[in-house]
Design a protein around this motif. Structure first.
Motif, PDB file in Angstrom:
ATOM      1  N   THR A  29       0.864  -1.180   0.000  1.00  0.00           N
ATOM      2  CA  THR A  29       0.000   0.000   0.000  1.00  0.00           C
ATOM      3  C   THR A  29       0.898   1.227   0.000  1.00  0.00           C
ATOM      4  O   THR A  29       1.851   1.293   0.776  1.00  0.00           O
ATOM      5  N   ALA A  30       0.578   2.172  -0.852  1.00  0.00           N
ATOM      6  CA  ALA A  30       1.367   3.395  -0.943  1.00  0.00           C
ATOM      7  C   ALA A  30       0.428   4.591  -0.978  1.00  0.00           C
ATOM      8  O   ALA A  30      -0.759   4.457  -1.266  1.00  0.00           O
ATOM      9  N   GLU A  31       0.991   5.752  -0.695  1.00  0.00           N
ATOM     10  CA  GLU A  31       0.237   6.995  -0.793  1.00  0.00           C
ATOM     11  C   GLU A  31       0.578   7.659  -2.116  1.00  0.00           C
ATOM     12  O   GLU A  31       1.732   7.623  -2.566  1.00  0.00           O
ATOM     13  N   SER A  32      -0.410   8.240  -2.735  1.00  0.00           N
ATOM     14  CA  SER A  32      -0.215   8.924  -4.006  1.00  0.00           C
ATOM     15  C   SER A  32       0.950   9.917  -3.905  1.00  0.00           C
ATOM     16  O   SER A  32       1.079  10.641  -2.924  1.00  0.00           O
ATOM     17  N   GLY A  33       1.826   9.891  -4.905  1.00  0.00           N
ATOM     18  CA  GLY A  33       2.984  10.777  -4.943  1.00  0.00           C
ATOM     19  C   GLY A  33       4.273  10.123  -4.475  1.00  0.00           C
ATOM     20  O   GLY A  33       5.356  10.650  -4.726  1.00  0.00           O
ATOM     21  N   GLN A  34       4.192   8.982  -3.812  1.00  0.00           N
ATOM     22  CA  GLN A  34       5.391   8.307  -3.321  1.00  0.00           C
ATOM     23  C   GLN A  34       6.122   7.580  -4.448  1.00  0.00           C
ATOM     24  O   GLN A  34       5.531   7.245  -5.466  1.00  0.00           O
ATOM     25  N   ASN A  35       7.405   7.306  -4.222  1.00  0.00           N
ATOM     26  CA  ASN A  35       8.174   6.383  -5.051  1.00  0.00           C
ATOM     27  C   ASN A  35       8.201   5.065  -4.288  1.00  0.00           C
ATOM     28  O   ASN A  35       8.469   5.049  -3.085  1.00  0.00           O
ATOM     29  N   ILE A  36       7.912   3.963  -4.977  1.00  0.00           N
ATOM     30  CA  ILE A  36       7.866   2.661  -4.312  1.00  0.00           C
ATOM     31  C   ILE A  36       8.704   1.645  -5.077  1.00  0.00           C
ATOM     32  O   ILE A  36       9.026   1.845  -6.252  1.00  0.00           O
ATOM     33  N   THR A  37       9.033   0.564  -4.406  1.00  0.00           N
ATOM     34  CA  THR A  37       9.763  -0.535  -5.025  1.00  0.00           C
ATOM     35  C   THR A  37       8.925  -1.794  -4.925  1.00  0.00           C
ATOM     36  O   THR A  37       8.473  -2.157  -3.836  1.00  0.00           O
TER      37      THR A  37
END
Length: 178
Positions: A29-37
């Motif tokens: 789960t991520a928040e909009s605008g984040q960079n994720i892997t």
């Protein structure tokens, strides 16, 4: 007396199987605008090509890496200039995907496929089963933590079932003593 115990055991077994099966799937789960892997590790280092895809994109890729470079052909436009491999040298088989500036539209099921071998001239065929499947959920800014509520709910339900089982067991045990 026996039907209550059998019912309790079957209920606990069903809950246990549900928790075990749901824990097997990788979810992020991520928040909009984040960079994720999105993690993915190949079983060996002789990697000819890497493909990250989403079934809902049809024939277009999230990322295709072949012959030491990203292949922009057939890449879905929404991922252009927003994706890369965490390690283009793919040390230790690491073919994790970096997804920059995630949006709600990035929510979906991502599949990682790898073609490995010794002959680098051979064209990669990535039609096999994925080696990693990641379910990504992107929340609007300030609304992360939705999956935490589900986890807490499952924990509370499990504690309730164990407590109920304990009280039923004590009740049956006390009846035998009378």
């Amino acid at each position: 007396m026996f039907p209550v115990t059998a019912s309790l055991c079957s209920t606990l077994l069903i809950v246990g199987v549900f928790v075990f099966v749901s824990a097997d799937q990788k979810s992020i789960t991520a928040e909009s605008g984040q960079n994720i892997t999105l993690p993915c590790r190949a079983p060996n280092n002789n990697i000819l090509a890497v493909e990250w895809s989403r079934a809902d994109l049809g024939d277009e890729y999230v990322l295709l890496y072949r012959d030491g470079q990203l292949v922009p052909d057939d890449q879905h436009p929404s991922f252009k200039n927003r994706v890369d491999l965490q390690d283009r040298q793919m040390k230790d088989g690491d073919v994790s995907l970096i997804l920059k500036n995630v949006t709600i539209n990035d929510t979906g099921r991502y599949e990682c496929r790898v073609k490995a071998g010794n002959n680098r001239r051979k064209r990669a065929n990535l039609s096999g089963d994925p080696i990693s499947i990641i379910s990504l959920s992107v929340d609007p800014p300030g609304q992360t933590g939705g999956s935490v509520g589900v986890i807490i709910g499952l924990i509370v339900a499990a504690v309730f079932l164990v407590a109920a089982g304990f009280f039923i067991y004590r009740h049956i045990k006390n009846r035998k003593l009378i």
